[in-house]
Design an enzyme around this catalytic site. Structure first.
Site, mmCIF file in Angstrom:
data_model
loop_
_atom_site.group_PDB
_atom_site.id
_atom_site.type_symbol
_atom_site.label_atom_id
_atom_site.label_comp_id
_atom_site.label_asym_id
_atom_site.label_seq_id
_atom_site.Cartn_x
_atom_site.Cartn_y
_atom_site.Cartn_z
ATOM 1 N N LYS A 12 0.873 -1.182 0.000
ATOM 2 C CA LYS A 12 0.000 0.000 0.000
ATOM 3 C C LYS A 12 0.900 1.218 0.000
ATOM 4 C CE LYS A 12 -4.580 0.409 0.643
ATOM 5 N NZ LYS A 12 -5.516 -0.440 -0.119
ATOM 6 N N THR A 60 -3.938 -5.610 0.678
ATOM 7 C CA THR A 60 -3.317 -4.287 0.850
ATOM 8 C C THR A 60 -4.125 -3.464 1.859
ATOM 9 O OG1 THR A 60 -4.428 -3.135 -0.967
ATOM 10 C CG2 THR A 60 -2.439 -4.368 -1.524
ATOM 11 N N ASN A 254 20.155 23.120 -9.556
ATOM 12 C CA ASN A 254 20.634 24.504 -9.560
ATOM 13 C C ASN A 254 19.449 25.382 -9.959
ATOM 14 O OD1 ASN A 254 22.137 26.809 -9.662
ATOM 15 N ND2 ASN A 254 23.407 26.211 -11.412
ATOM 16 N N HIS A 256 17.959 28.548 -10.857
ATOM 17 C CA HIS A 256 18.590 29.771 -11.364
ATOM 18 C C HIS A 256 17.824 31.028 -10.966
ATOM 19 C CE1 HIS A 256 20.998 27.025 -13.728
ATOM 20 N NE2 HIS A 256 19.913 26.519 -14.286
HETATM 21 O O1 LIG Z 1 27.397 25.432 -10.657
HETATM 22 C C1 LIG Z 1 27.090 25.220 -11.843
HETATM 23 N N1 LIG Z 1 27.365 24.011 -12.410
HETATM 24 C C2 LIG Z 1 27.061 23.718 -13.719
HETATM 25 O O2 LIG Z 1 27.342 22.587 -14.206
HETATM 26 C C3 LIG Z 1 26.435 24.734 -14.462
HETATM 27 N N2 LIG Z 1 25.997 24.799 -15.749
HETATM 28 C C4 LIG Z 1 25.442 26.029 -15.912
HETATM 29 O O3 LIG Z 1 24.915 26.444 -16.981
HETATM 30 N N3 LIG Z 1 25.540 26.756 -14.772
HETATM 31 C C5 LIG Z 1 26.152 25.979 -13.853
HETATM 32 N N4 LIG Z 1 26.486 26.183 -12.563
#
Ligand SMILES: O=c1[nH]c(=O)c2[nH]c(=O)[nH]c2[nH]1
Length: 292
Positions: A12, A60, A254, A256
């Site tokens: 479950k 379940t 990352n 942005h």
């Molecule tokens: O810290 C980063 N790593 C990357 O591999 C990467 N690639 C990117 O475009 N910006 C970043 N920044």
């Protein structure tokens, strides 16, 4: 019919259970946790798949009810890891002729005791952010393998981050920088070579090491030349601090923060106005393990 092999499991998923201990815990009058629990059983139910014979199926629905019943049996406050081990073992000891393995995955919702007028409230909670995650695998010999983790640990620093010297070709438009925002929603999962004295305390301390390494000291911070290098330093710091942790996986998108510029109308906002974009985002992940 050619020879065949069927691998199967059933269980479950996403059973939500809140457990309230009404007795005093750590000087507080009660303690609440909310867990989201998934159970998967390896059991001797091949005939259910091949013949329609359900006689060995632990339903379940029964599995769901067991999640609640085992939570009730835990009369003392316990970590999600200890609950997961107890639940995972329950299925093997209760159905020894049928169940040969279990996997429990769960996360704890971050309810935190609220502070009112500078004092911890006796029974008031608010929702925090990151989640404590757990996976327990119980094998046929009854041994439990535990991994712990944290997810949605959202971190951001406004400076002390850059990215330069990377490989360039005809599609590269990104400029080198030594000044940018750095933001991520960290997911970490770690495994133990030996059981820690206290899973909950270890979880809090690992989180603290990850955060401290990401940011550096309060005033000067620490320069990050890339998410990759920062991720590696975070993983190294955890292995250095906790001898009982064998391996740690980190996933650090990352996220942005793109400086906004409007060159056609001659406006440059880049130093202090940004577009936060979580799609698309960079994906950077690695596992660091001790060599045996
Ligand atoms: O810290 C980063 N790593 C990357 O591999 C990467 N690639 C990117 O475009 N910006 C970043 N920044």
């Amino acid at each position: 019919m050619a020879e065949e092999e069927l691998e199967h499991q059933h269980g479950k998923a996403r059973v939500r259970v809140a457990r309230l201990w009404r007795s005093k815990v750590d000087g507080q009058p009660n303690y609440l946790v909310e867990w989201n629990v998934s159970v998967s059983l390896i059991s001797k139910v091949l005939p259910a798949f091949t013949e329609g014979d359900n006689s060995n199926i632990v339903a379940t629905d029964t599995i769901k009810n067991t999640v609640y019943a085992v939570a009730k049996e835990c009369t003392e406050r316990l970590s999600p890891e200890d609950y997961g081990v107890r639940l995972g073992k329950h299925f093997l000891t209760t159905y020894p002729e049928i169940v040969t393995g279990s996997k429990i995955t769960l996360f704890e919702k971050p309810w935190e005791r609220v502070t009112v007028n500078g004092q911890l409230h006796d029974h008031g909670y608010k929702l925090g952010s990151e989640k404590h995650t757990v996976e327990v695998v119980v094998k046929s010999d009854g041994e439990a393998e535990v991994t712990s983790g944290v997810s949605e640990l959202s971190l951001l620093k406004t400076t002390q981050s850059g990215f330069e010297g990377f490989f360039r070709d005809k599609y590269t438009i990104l400029s080198d920088t030594r000044e940018r925002m750095l933001a991520s929603a960290v997911r970490a999962v770690w495994s133990y070579s030996t059981k820690p004295a206290d899973y909950q305390k270890t979880y809090e301390e690992v989180k603290d090491v990850l955060v401290t390494t990401f940011f550096g000291p309060p005033h000067e911070g620490v320069y990050s030349p890339s998410v990759q290098k920062t991720l590696y330093e975070m993983a190294q710091a955890v292995l250095a601090r906790f001898p009982e942790i064998d391996s740690i996986y980190l996933n650090m998108p990352n996220i942005h923060f793109l400086p906004v510029n409007m060159p056609t109308v001659g406006v440059k906002l880049g130093d202090d106005v940004f577009t936060p974009t979580d799609e698309p985002h960079g994906t950077i992940e690695a596992r660091l393990s001790r060599k045996h």
